[in-house]
Motif scaffolding. Structure first.
Motif, mmCIF file in Angstrom:
data_model
loop_
_atom_site.group_PDB
_atom_site.id
_atom_site.type_symbol
_atom_site.label_atom_id
_atom_site.label_comp_id
_atom_site.label_asym_id
_atom_site.label_seq_id
_atom_site.Cartn_x
_atom_site.Cartn_y
_atom_site.Cartn_z
ATOM 1 N N ILE A 98 0.829 -1.199 0.000
ATOM 2 C CA ILE A 98 0.000 0.000 0.000
ATOM 3 C C ILE A 98 0.871 1.260 0.000
ATOM 4 O O ILE A 98 2.034 1.214 0.394
ATOM 5 C CB ILE A 98 -0.937 0.029 1.231
ATOM 6 C CG1 ILE A 98 -0.111 0.078 2.526
ATOM 7 C CG2 ILE A 98 -1.862 -1.172 1.233
ATOM 8 C CD1 ILE A 98 -0.941 0.276 3.784
ATOM 9 N N PHE A 145 -10.579 5.821 1.714
ATOM 10 C CA PHE A 145 -9.805 4.602 1.911
ATOM 11 C C PHE A 145 -9.842 4.192 3.379
ATOM 12 O O PHE A 145 -10.093 5.018 4.255
ATOM 13 C CB PHE A 145 -8.333 4.824 1.524
ATOM 14 C CG PHE A 145 -8.110 5.243 0.101
ATOM 15 C CD1 PHE A 145 -8.134 4.312 -0.926
ATOM 16 C CD2 PHE A 145 -7.866 6.578 -0.206
ATOM 17 C CE1 PHE A 145 -7.911 4.706 -2.237
ATOM 18 C CE2 PHE A 145 -7.643 6.983 -1.514
ATOM 19 C CZ PHE A 145 -7.667 6.046 -2.541
ATOM 20 N N THR A 179 -7.632 3.682 6.269
ATOM 21 C CA THR A 179 -6.274 4.170 6.536
ATOM 22 C C THR A 179 -5.816 3.785 7.937
ATOM 23 O O THR A 179 -6.616 3.492 8.824
ATOM 24 C CB THR A 179 -6.205 5.694 6.402
ATOM 25 O OG1 THR A 179 -7.049 6.294 7.400
ATOM 26 C CG2 THR A 179 -6.655 6.161 5.021
ATOM 27 N N SER A 196 -6.273 -5.248 5.777
ATOM 28 C CA SER A 196 -7.466 -4.476 5.440
ATOM 29 C C SER A 196 -7.159 -3.022 5.111
ATOM 30 O O SER A 196 -7.976 -2.327 4.502
ATOM 31 C CB SER A 196 -8.471 -4.529 6.594
ATOM 32 O OG SER A 196 -7.993 -3.785 7.714
ATOM 33 N N HIS A 197 -5.997 -2.538 5.509
ATOM 34 C CA HIS A 197 -5.657 -1.132 5.292
ATOM 35 C C HIS A 197 -5.232 -0.894 3.848
ATOM 36 O O HIS A 197 -4.510 -1.700 3.250
ATOM 37 C CB HIS A 197 -4.549 -0.690 6.244
ATOM 38 C CG HIS A 197 -4.981 -0.647 7.673
ATOM 39 N ND1 HIS A 197 -4.487 -1.490 8.643
ATOM 40 C CD2 HIS A 197 -5.879 0.153 8.303
ATOM 41 C CE1 HIS A 197 -5.065 -1.219 9.802
ATOM 42 N NE2 HIS A 197 -5.908 -0.222 9.629
ATOM 43 N N GLN A 198 -5.661 0.241 3.321
ATOM 44 C CA GLN A 198 -5.351 0.612 1.940
ATOM 45 C C GLN A 198 -4.297 1.711 1.848
ATOM 46 O O GLN A 198 -3.762 1.970 0.771
ATOM 47 C CB GLN A 198 -6.633 1.076 1.243
ATOM 48 C CG GLN A 198 -7.714 0.013 1.173
ATOM 49 C CD GLN A 198 -9.045 0.592 0.723
ATOM 50 O OE1 GLN A 198 -9.696 1.338 1.459
ATOM 51 N NE2 GLN A 198 -9.443 0.267 -0.489
#
Length: 452
Positions: free
Chosen positions: A90, A116, A118, A141-143
Motif C-alpha cells: 500500500i 480509503f 487508513t 485491510s488497510h489501503q
C-alpha cells in the motif's frame, strides 16, 4: 530468535504491548528499556497479565518457552516492523518538519479516510519506538498509511525511513527547533532533508534503478524547493497559494479566528470553498497539503472537503476554547522560534476587541536560547496587541536585553515561573479578550486555562 521466527509469531499474535499496565490479551510484549527502568524485570508480570509471549534481551529473565530471547529488544522491534513493512504494497506517506507535523498528519488522514481505510500515527508517537509500533498496527485491510516522523538530531529521520519505507513524503517546513540536538539551523535542514534523501531517485542496484518516491512540496517555501532541487527529486507534486504549476492552489478568505479558504484543483479547473475548525493563518499550507494529497489520489472533491471541514484540532494544537468571558487559542503542546513567530503574527492580524499574548519558555534551544527568546520578545513587542505576558526563566533573562523604552510601551509583564504568573492572573483576571497561550510542553501552560 530471528526476525523471521519472530514474524511468524507476530502473524499469530499481531498486537504489540510495551506497557504492563496496558497488556492486550494474546499480545507480544516487548521489554523495552528506558532511562530509569528495564522492562525485562516486568516480563513475568506481562505474561501473567495475558501476553502470549515476552520478547526479552536478558537471559536471566527467560523463565519458559514463551520468553523470547533476542540480542536487543528495541532492535528486534524495529527489525520486525521493517520486515512487516516489506510485506505491504500500500502507499505509505511519511511526513516530517519543524512545525505542523501532527496537524498535517491528522488533516491528511481525515481526507484519505473519507475514501480509503487508513492507518495513521496515533497522537505524536513519531519516534524510534512509535514509528515501528504504528507500522505493526497495519494489517491486510488497510489501503493506505500516514506515518509521522519526528527527530531532535541528525540521522533520526534516516533511521525512521528505513523502518516506515515511505512511498510518498512531505516536509511541512524547516525552522528553528531542537537547535541543541541538530547543531543549528543548517543541522535541522540536513536532518529533515533525510526524508527527501530517501525519496530521491537511486542509482541502479543489481541492474535496476529506482525512480524514487512521490514528494509533495509547498511551492511557496523556497527552502524546500532548494532542498528538493539539490537532491534532483523527479516525482514532485506541488501545492501553494498562487502557482499554476501547483496541483492545488488556494487562499484564505476568512480568519476570525476560524479559517475558511478557497482553493482550485488546477488539474480539473474546479474551485471550492471550505470552512474549517482550525485557527491560525499558518495552517493554510497544512490544509492545502492534505487537499493536494487527496486530489493526487483522485478522491472526489466532496469527500476532500468533508474531511477538512470535519477535522477538529486536539492535543492543545491550534485549539479554540471559548469561556464565559474570553476566547483562548490553546497552542501549548510545543514551541520553538519559528512556530512562535507565526502564532504571534496570526494574533496580530485577528479582528478582536482586545488581544493578549501569553508566551512560555522554549526548550532545547542550546547556545541560541538567549538570542532566540529575545527575538520572540521583540516580535511580540512589534505586534499590535493589548497585553503581553512572558513566562519562564529564559524569557526573564532575555527581557533584560530589551530596550527599556520599548518594554514600557503598552502593558508588558515577565514572570520567572508559571506559579508567579498564576498568582498575578488570579489577582488581576483578564476578561473580554482573545488570548494566545503558547510555550514548550514542559512549561505546562494548560494550568492557566482555568484562570480565564
Amino acid at each position: 530468535m530471528t526476525t523471521q521466527q519472530l514474524y511468524q509469531l507476530y502473524l499469530q499474535h499481531p498486537v504489540i504491548s510495551t506497557d504492563t499496565r496496558k497488556i492486550a490479551a494474546g499480545s507480544l510484549f516487548f521489554a523495552l528499556k528506558g532511562d530509569k527502568f528495564d522492562a525485562n524485570t516486568f516480563a513475568q508480570q506481562a505474561i501473567a497479565a495475558g501476553a502470549a509471549y515476552a520478547v526479552i534481551d536478558n537471559p536471566a529473565y527467560q523463565l519458559g518457552d514463551n520468553y523470547l530471547l533476542v540480542a536487543d529488544v528495541l532492535t528486534a522491534l524495529q527489525d520486525l516492523a521493517r520486515h512487516h513493512r516489506r510485506q505491504l504494497s500500500i502507499p505509505v506517506i511519511g511526513l516530517t518538519g519543524t512545525n505542523g507535523k501532527t496537524t498535517t498528519k491528522e488533516l491528511i488522514n481525515a481526507v484519505l479516510s473519507q475514501h480509503f481505510k487508513t492507518q495513521a500515527t496515533q497522537g505524536n508517537l513519531n519516534n524510534h519506538i512509535g514509528v515501528p509500533l504504528t507500522i505493526l498496527t497495519i494489517d491486510a485491510s488497510h489501503q493506505m498509511a500516514v506515518i509521522e516522523m519526528g527527530a531532535n538530531h541528525q540521522k533520526e529521520i534516516e533511521l525512521l525511513c528505513t523502518i516506515a519505507q515511505p512511498s510518498h513524503g512531505l516536509i511541512t517546513n524547516v525552522g528553528k527547533a531542537h537547535l541543541e540536538g541538530f547543531g543549528g539551523v543548517e543541522g535541522v535542514k540536513k536532518g529533515k532533508g533525510e526524508l527527501y534523501d530517501y525519496l530521491a531517485p537511486r542509482p541502479p542496484e543489481g541492474g535496476v534503478s529506482s525512480p524514487g518516491g512521490v514528494t509533495f512540496i509547498n511551492s511557496d517555501d523556497q527552502t524546500l524547493l532548494d532542498m528538493a532541487a539539490a537532491r534532483k527529486l523527479s516525482n514532485v507534486v506541488y501545492y501553494g497559494t498562487n502557482t499554476i504549476d501547483d496541483l492545488v492552489s488556494g487562499q484564505l478568505i476568512e480568519n476570525s479566528p476560524l479559517l475558511a479558504l478557497e482553493y482550485t484543483n488546477n488539474k480539473t479547473g474546479q474551485s471550492y470553498t471550505v470552512k474549517t475548525q482550525l485557527t491560525g493563518a499558518y495552517n493554510l499550507h497544512n490544509i492545502l497539503a492534505a487537499i493536494a494529497i487527496g486530489s493526487y489520489f483522485n478522491i472526489p472533491a466532496e469527500q476532500i472537503n468533508a474531511g477538512i471541514e470535519g477535522y477538529q484540532p486536539k492535543n492543545n494544537r491550534s485549539q479554540i476554547v471559548k469561556t464565559a468571558s474570553n476566547t483562548l487559542i490553546c497552542d501549548y503542546y510545543n514551541a520553538n522560534p519559528s512556530s512562535m513567530f507565526v502564532a504571534i503574527e496570526n494574533v496580530g492580524k485577528l479582528q478582536a476587541p482586545r488581544k493578549v499574548l501569553i508566551l512560555g519558555d522554549m526548550f532545547e534551544m542550546g547556545p541560541e536560547s538567549a538570542a532566540e527568546h529575545a527575538s520572540v520578545i521583540q516580535k511580540a513587542l512589534d505586534t499590535p496587541v493589548d497585553e503581553r505576558i512572558f513566562i519562564g526563566k529564559d524569557f526573564a533573562a532575555a527581557a533584560q536585553s530589551i530596550d527599556h523604552g520599548l518594554w514600557t510601551m503598552g502593558q508588558n509583564t515577565c514572570y520567572a515561573t508559571a506559579e508567579d504568573a498564576i498568582a498575578a492572573l488570579k489577582a488581576s483576571p483578564i476578561t473580554h479578550s482573545t488570548i494566545l497561550i503558547k510555550g514548550s510542553r514542559g512549561m505546562a501552560l494548560e494550568r492557566l486555562v482555568e484562570l480565564f
